[in-house]
Design an enzyme around this catalytic site. Structure first.
Site, PDB file in Angstrom:
ATOM      1  N   SER A 462       0.818  -1.206   0.000  1.00  0.00           N
ATOM      2  CA  SER A 462       0.000   0.000   0.000  1.00  0.00           C
ATOM      3  C   SER A 462       0.859   1.267   0.000  1.00  0.00           C
ATOM      4  O   SER A 462       1.536   1.560  -0.978  1.00  0.00           O
ATOM      5  CB  SER A 462      -0.947  -0.040   1.204  1.00  0.00           C
ATOM      6  N   ASP A 473      10.423   5.838  -9.842  1.00  0.00           N
ATOM      7  CA  ASP A 473      10.020   6.580 -11.035  1.00  0.00           C
ATOM      8  C   ASP A 473      10.813   7.875 -11.197  1.00  0.00           C
ATOM      9  O   ASP A 473      11.101   8.302 -12.325  1.00  0.00           O
ATOM     10  CB  ASP A 473       8.523   6.904 -10.984  1.00  0.00           C
ATOM     11  N   LYS A 487      -0.705  -4.305  -3.277  1.00  0.00           N
ATOM     12  CA  LYS A 487      -1.975  -3.694  -2.872  1.00  0.00           C
ATOM     13  C   LYS A 487      -2.035  -2.285  -3.455  1.00  0.00           C
ATOM     14  O   LYS A 487      -1.428  -1.349  -2.932  1.00  0.00           O
ATOM     15  CB  LYS A 487      -2.107  -3.639  -1.358  1.00  0.00           C
TER      16      LYS A 487
END
Length: 698
Positions: A462, A473, A487
């Site tokens: 999560s 990224d 998740k």
């Protein structure tokens, strides 16, 4: 995770003896529970990210999950029991809508009956003896097995189950009397715990069977579970600062929190038994045989109020002298669950690197304190403070350890990312209606702009995946470890009492999935998780543990990327980091032993059956001990399987084992720190080259 969903409010404002099992009075549903179930159904059917009608198809899934929750190993019910409630596959939906929960409670009553029968049989079998020279197998992994065909099959299953329990203790060196006493106590304890189950426990189990039948991360929280969740998010509670545990009908002090009222009093010690709890001047209520959560509820209260404990000291016998301990409740900070730091010296002697490690167990935030406009506790605030301390201490690099961090506040994931990037998008959310919302870090500057690593494992989920994905990224740091949990959904907590306009907690809360989140590169972490740049071995079964282990997980999808400016550099350095990592672990005995452990665990995981032949088991045990002696990771005090379950060892033995585990070298953490140390070396080298190039041009 969003704390409230006000727009929904507007829309909807309109101890028994095992040898002689007694028949307990069946638990009954409360009217408020039926009302909470019906209210939850309205919410789930209209506002869930994946709205699912409460129909016969869902009813069948609810029944399957409810039975699995009650009897996951399929050792209590028999096939006739399952067939008896076949009609419930199409009627549980009606029961929820019509606010009549007698059926799930009736199923639970049958479960309790079967449990009493099986444990009475186990106690009967433990009183006898076994022949361990025969060649027979016991299937100890039964999650995918059929229910026992009949009572005879169930009895045979339990004969082998008890025989295996006996053999484990025998191999650990216990004599027949010691084995019989241990097993009798074990089965009696299991039965006692079963008799302490309350109506709210049954309701919560059933409601979670309903909620998770829609999607794995939708859950129901009863009033007490809701309170515990709030405590875990704000990392504080009002109490005495003692960790309690059930042991032999007593509530025992397992740990004293430093600085708490219990520790400050100097009148309590680890191992002391709490026999009664009183409020102020009122006489104590006897709590012998109580559940630990019920005792905790009595001890917690308002700040600066008095609680009196009736205590039997650890060194006293059962008939020893009691003592009364008066304590004033205070705020207890749960520091063990907060961010913490340490320093690892990494890198070769010719290029030493000081790597600061920040361990973050959860993404917590005291929502109430923040909403009140005052000072508040949060993960990002604590990590920012620790980063400044590490910078002052001269750390060359930082490693954020997110292993076993199951997530928490979405807002904290965004704020934590902001500590390491200048500004920009961190995560995207897509609602059920397809609307995209971008969560951004708008605070310019970085608390730490140096070399960075993030350590994840399969249990990192999560908010951990949001942070790790954003760092990857942006090319801001190197990801190390395992593929994360997967998740990729966002939940909100809906206060059912607020919706029903109740003045006191009655209905509980619904944790409901309302959106899916996506990385800034447009990819969801749902199902696939985040993949590390440099992988490390794992003892977990990725096929069973993680989002991919759920049979109704949402699929992986992709949306358009959010425009962002990557820092660059890390992808180009990964091959060199990987090369150095492989060269290093090839000569690291501890790492090789860990890899052997992983291989052995993977092989053992494939075994569903175990021999009940003593000679065969002794050969297997000897082989395991040989491997243990050869394993540099194993503690000298680790003597293998002692045949005992959690809570059956002495408290001193359990605490000593915990200390040994804490002192054991963390092979994965140490190697991750070395990788980040390599990153610091490479980035410093690149910086020097760039600086030299600029000088030559001037």
């Amino acid at each position: 995770m969003n704390r409230k969903l006000p727009w929904i409010v507007l829309l909807l404002s309109a101890t028994l003896h095992a040898a002689e099992p007694q028949v307990a009075t069946p638990l009954q549903p409360a009217a408020t529970q039926a009302e909470a179930a019906a209210l939850s159904a309205r919410l789930l059917g209209r506002f869930h990210y994946q709205p699912t009608p409460l129909d016969d198809a869902l009813s069948a899934r609810i029944l399957d999950r409810y039975l699995k929750a009650l009897d996951p190993e399929r050792v209590y019910f028999v096939q006739a029991d399952i067939e008896r409630y076949a009609a419930a596959r199409t009627t549980l939906d009606d029961a929820i809508r019509e606010q009549d929960l007698r059926l799930p409670f009736e199923i639970f009553a049958l479960y309790q009956t079967r449990l009493r029968e099986r444990l009475a049989l186990a106690r009967e079998l433990a009183a006898g003896s076994f022949d361990f020279s025969t060649d027979e197998q016991y299937r100890f992994v039964r999650t995918d097995e059929p229910w026992p065909a009949n009572e005879a099959a169930a009895r045979e299953l339990w004969r082998k189950r008890v025989k295996n329990d006996w053999l484990r203790l025998k191999l650990a060196g216990k004599d027949d009397k010691g084995i019989r006493d241990t097993l009798t106590k074990r089965y009696d304890s299991l039965l006692t715990r079963a008799t302490r189950i309350k109506s709210e426990d049954v309701f919560q189990t059933f409601m979670n069977a309903y909620a998770t039948s829609i999607e794995p991360h939708t859950n129901y929280l009863g009033p007490r579970a809701s309170e515990d969740f709030e405590i875990s998010m704000r990392l504080s509670l009002v109490g005495i600062g003692a960790v309690l545990q059930e042991r032999d009908d007593y509530i025992v002090i397992r740990e004293l929190v430093p600085g708490g009222p219990a520790a400050r009093s100097t009148q309590l010690a680890i191992g002391d038994r709490i026999l009664g709890v009183g409020q102020g001047e009122q006489p104590p209520v006897e709590v012998l045989g109580w559940r630990v959560d019920d005792v905790v509820a009595l001890i917690r209260g308002n700040k600066d109020t008095v609680v009196v404990l009736d205590v039997l000291p650890a060194e006293a016998g059962p008939d020893g002298a009691h003592k009364k301990v008066k304590l004033v409740r205070d705020t207890i900070n749960l520091e063990k669950q907060a961010a913490s730091k340490s320093v690892i010296d990494a890198g070769p002697p010719e290029a030493p690197r000081k790597v600061g490690v920040i361990t973050l167990p959860a993404f917590y935030q005291d929502v109430a304190a923040r909403g009140a406009g005052g000072d508040y506790r949060s993960a990002s605030r604590d990590v920012a403070r620790l980063l400044r301390e590490l910078k002052a201490e001269g750390a060359d690099a930082v490693l954020i350890d997110l292993r076993n961090n199951g997530g928490g506040s979405l807002d904290e994931a965004v704020r934590l990312t902001g500590l390491f990037i200048d500004t920009g998008p961190v995560v995207q959310q897509r609602s059920a209606q397809g609307q995209i919302r971008v969560e951004r870090d708008a605070d310019a500057g970085q608390v730490w702009d140096g070399p960075l690593g993030v350590l994840i494992n399969r249990a990192s989920a999560s908010a951990s995946e949001i942070f790790a994905g954003a760092i990857q990224d942006y090319g801001r740091g190197v990801l190390i470890g395992e593929q994360s949990f997967g998740k990729g959904t966002v939940q909100t907590l809906v206060d059912l009492d607020e919706m029903a306009r109740n003045s006191k907690p009655t209905y509980g809360e619904l944790k409901m999935t309302i959106a899916q989140f996506y990385r800034v590169n447009g990819e969801s972490t749902q199902l696939r998780g985040v993949s590390p740049d440099i992988g490390l071995p794992s003892l977990l079964d990725a096929d069973r543990f993680g989002e991919s282990g759920f049979d109704n997980a949402l699929p992986w999808t992709r949306i358009d990327p959010a425009p962002h400016k990557a820092a660059g550099g890390i992808p180009a350095l990964v091959p060199t980091l990987q090369q150095r990592h492989l060269a290093r672990i090839a000569n690291d005995a501890a790492f090789r032993n860990l890899q052997q452990d992983v291989t052995e665990v993977a092989a053992q995981r494939k075994k569903l059956d175990i021999s009940l032949n003593e000679a065969e088991r002794r050969r297997e045990r000897a082989e395991q001990e040989r491997k243990l002696r050869a394993n540099a990771n194993a503690a000298d005090e680790d003597n293998g399987d002692d045949g005992l379950l959690a809570g059956e060892r002495s408290l001193d033995a359990e605490l000593a084992a915990e200390q040994l585990r804490k002192k054991a070298p963390d092979v994965l953490l140490n190697e991750a720190a070395r990788i980040v140390g390599d990153l610091a070396t490479l980035q410093r080298s690149e910086a020097n080259v760039a600086a030299g190039g600029r000088r030559s041009l001037n």
